[in-house]
Every structure is written in C-alpha cells, then in structure tokens.
Design an enzyme around this catalytic site. Structure first.
Site, short mmCIF file in Angstrom:
data_model
loop_
_atom_site.label_atom_id
_atom_site.label_comp_id
_atom_site.label_asym_id
_atom_site.label_seq_id
_atom_site.Cartn_x
_atom_site.Cartn_y
_atom_site.Cartn_z
N GLU A 94 -0.37 0.71 -5.55
CA GLU A 94 -1.23 1.75 -4.89
C GLU A 94 -2.55 1.74 -5.99
OE1 GLU A 94 -1.37 3.89 -2.30
OE2 GLU A 94 -3.44 4.35 -3.54
N GLY A 119 -2.85 -4.29 -3.43
CA GLY A 119 -1.79 -4.69 -2.88
C GLY A 119 -2.11 -6.36 -1.89
N ASP A 124 0.68 -1.82 4.94
CA ASP A 124 0.33 -0.55 5.47
C ASP A 124 -1.09 -0.14 5.00
OD1 ASP A 124 0.36 1.57 6.84
OD2 ASP A 124 1.51 2.90 5.62
N HIS A 146 0.74 -1.09 -0.03
CA HIS A 146 0.04 -0.10 0.00
C HIS A 146 1.03 1.08 0.12
CE1 HIS A 146 -2.74 -3.29 1.52
NE2 HIS A 146 -3.46 -2.57 1.29
C1 LIG Z 1 -1.79 4.23 4.78
S1 LIG Z 1 -1.69 4.72 3.20
C2 LIG Z 1 -0.01 4.15 2.90
C3 LIG Z 1 0.94 4.96 3.09
C4 LIG Z 1 2.57 4.54 2.88
N1 LIG Z 1 2.53 3.10 3.01
C5 LIG Z 1 3.43 5.16 3.45
O1 LIG Z 1 3.92 4.75 4.66
O2 LIG Z 1 3.82 6.34 3.35
C6 LIG Z 1 -2.54 3.41 2.54
C7 LIG Z 1 -2.70 3.61 1.03
O3 LIG Z 1 -3.22 2.22 0.52
C8 LIG Z 1 -4.06 2.56 -0.63
N2 LIG Z 1 -4.85 1.61 -0.89
C9 LIG Z 1 -6.14 1.27 -0.26
N3 LIG Z 1 -6.58 0.02 -0.59
C10 LIG Z 1 -5.39 -0.62 -1.49
C11 LIG Z 1 -5.16 -1.84 -2.08
N4 LIG Z 1 -6.28 -2.78 -1.90
N5 LIG Z 1 -4.28 -2.01 -2.72
C12 LIG Z 1 -3.09 -1.04 -2.91
N6 LIG Z 1 -3.38 0.33 -2.20
C13 LIG Z 1 -4.55 0.38 -1.62
C14 LIG Z 1 -4.69 4.13 -0.33
O4 LIG Z 1 -4.82 4.46 -1.55
C15 LIG Z 1 -3.59 4.73 0.37
O5 LIG Z 1 -2.67 5.60 -0.51
#
Ligand SMILES: C[S@@+](CC[C@H](N)C(=O)[O-])C[C@H]1O[C@@H](n2cnc3c(N)ncnc32)[C@H](O)[C@@H]1O
Length: 290
Positions: free
Chosen positions: A120, A146, A166, A41
């Site tokens: 993402e 993810g 995450d 993520h």
């Molecule tokens: C908490 S943030 C990630 C922050 C990043 N890991 C950091 O530490 O800088 C979660 C992210 O996951 C994305 N997201 C949500 N569901 C997802 C999925 N099923 N697969 C991939 N990304 C996803 C959201 O758009 C968001 O940008």
C-alpha cells in the site's frame, strides 16, 4: 493519489471481489501445501462502517448489508458462506460495524504455513493496514508500489497462491497498466492464480483488456483466463459505479460453475432497485486450455 477506499468499503464491487477471493482461498486451503497471497494494492485493511468516510455515501448499505439481509437459495448460500462468515468474524453481533478489506480477509484464511504480502502506497492507508495485520508474523505490509512488488515478489517460494491486483483506476492508462501487470504475472508465474479487478464505465477499456489477454494467452504454456462481470444497475454512467468485472487467471477448476450460481444471487441481492430488474451478470473464457 486522491483515492480513499474507505468511501467504498463493502460496496457491490468489494462484495464481488472478496466473494471470489474467498472461493480461491478456500480452494488453496483444501490442500496441505503452503500458499502465498500477494495483494498489490492492499488498501486500509479494516474499515469502520460507522466512520465519516464509509458513512458519507454509505455504499456498503447497498453492498454487503444487502447481501447479508438477502434470502439466498441453498447452493448460493453455501458458496457465499465462506465470504459472509469471514465478514461476520470481524463483527461482534448481527449489526455490521466493520468491513475487512482484501488483506484482512486473506489474513483470516491463512494457516500457520501460509503467508501474505500486502502493498500500500498511501501513508494513512498503509498505517491502517499495518495496524489491521497486527504484527502477525505470517503477514508482511510493504509501503511499496504494487506494480513494482508484482515484479519483485513473484513467483513466491511456495509456488502456490494468488495475486490480487486491485488498483484505484485514477489514471487514464490504468487498463493498459493492468494488462501489462497481468502479463508479467503470467510470464513469471505460469501456475499462479491472479485476480484482477476493473470498473466498467464504458466498454472500450474492459474489451481492450480482454483482447490483449487473449492475445497474450496464445503463447505456449500460458494461463487460462476467466472473466466475470456484474451490473447492479443499468444506468450508462451514473455518479456511482454500477458495473465492474474481474479477470481470473488459472481459476480453480470449479470456479466457473460456482459463479453461475453466485453471480445471479449477487445481482439479485444488490440490484439498485431491489427487484433485480436491471441487474445483469456474465461469465466467459477469455482464454481456455488448448
Ligand atoms: C481499490 S483500493 C484497494 C482495496 C483493497 N484491495 C480491498 O479489496 O480491500 C486501491 C488501493 O491502492 C492504493 N494504491 C494506489 N496506487 C498504488 C500503488 N502504485 N501501489 C500500491 N498501492 C497503491 C490506494 O491508496 C488504495 O488504497
């Protein structure tokens, strides 16, 4: 998907997650063999701290800004330096204007032989992440789920590396999905390090996660599982998150001792009232080598 990490970039939860990620990356870099980072993520890559989203709640001011201004004692300063130096490398001077997300931090640690895969799903965050990674041939941005990537991308051919999980915790079943994702990673890549983040708004979800992982770890050959939690305030459920945790599977051997130095320093530096009075931390083993 309503979650936008730009509102939270550089907050206390990012600081904990990214400081631990940097410890793991430093450990991986200590050997010449190639490693791979899989960021399930990835978020937006690089965040403008002067922009409208990061400015709205200004969470970074109580997170990374507080830590940068803190007077850290010798050992804590040394252990947090790799993280603080990485953040500094994205900023031109002493004033913070940009904060790197997990994928940008990982990219900064790659050597020519190392690789990064960052997933993402949200379109504008994915575009921003692709821009941040800037066509680097060592990095691949996938606009993929993810959770699916977790199955498809591990084990990596390098056999050394780390998976960061995450998720945004927008869904009620996110703790169960996280436990399932960690279990998949553990079964498919027994030696890989996994870092998984979770919020603490109540105890039921985090405790069920730890219990489920402890049960999973009774299988022969399973991973060691270290848990750490950090609270920067004591309010039970305030509008702004004050407590979070990380699960680390197969942590580097010295991480537990490092956390005993880092976590009090983080709690003190980022506690909501500034004195550290209501801040708390803990580190324990959910599963240890038998
Ligand atoms: C908490 S943030 C990630 C922050 C990043 N890991 C950091 O530490 O800088 C979660 C992210 O996951 C994305 N997201 C949500 N569901 C997802 C999925 N099923 N697969 C991939 N990304 C996803 C959201 O758009 C968001 O940008």
């Amino acid at each position: 998907m309503n979650y936008r990490h730009a509102f939270h970039a550089g907050n206390f939860a990012d600081v904990l997650k990214h400081a631990v990620l940097c410890r793991v990356l430093q450990h991986l870099r200590s050997k010449p063999a190639a490693f791979r980072v899989i960021d399930t993520h990835g978020g937006g890559g690089l965040y403008d701290l002067t922009g409208p989203e990061a400015s709205r709640g200004a969470e970074w001011r109580d997170g990374i800004a507080r830590l940068r201004n803190a007077r850290l004692a010798g050992e804590a300063a040394a252990l947090l330096a790799p993280y603080l130096d990485t953040v500094a490398s994205f900023n031109a001077g002493p004033v913070l204007t940009r904060y790197p997300g997990s994928a940008a931090i990982a990219q900064a640690w790659l050597r020519p032989q190392d690789r990064l895969i960052a997933c993402e799903l949200e379109p504008s965050a994915a575009a921003s992440l692709a821009r941040a990674l800037g066509g680097d041939p060592r990095c691949k941005m996938l606009r993929l789920d993810g959770w699916m990537a977790l199955r498809a991308q591990i084990p990596p051919k390098e056999r050394r590396g780390v998976v960061l999980i995450d998720p945004p915790f927008e869904q009620p079943a996110e703790f169960a999905r996280l436990q399932h994702g960690i279990a998949i990673a553990q079964r498919k890549w027994a030696s890989g390090t996994v870092i998984a983040w979770y919020p603490i708004k109540e105890r039921a979800g985090p405790d069920a996660l730890a219990k489920g992982l402890a049960t999973e770890s009774q299988r022969p050959g399973s991973a060691t599982v270290l848990r750490m939690e950090l609270a920067v305030g004591a309010a039970p459920e305030p509008a702004r998150l004050q407590r979070c945790g990380l699960i680390v599977l197969n942590p580097p051997w010295m991480l537990e001792a490092e956390l005993a130095v880092m976590l009090p320093a983080l709690a003190q530096a980022m506690s909501v009232e500034g004195s550290g009075a209501s801040a708390a931390w803990q580190v324990d083993w959910v599963a240890r080598e038998k």
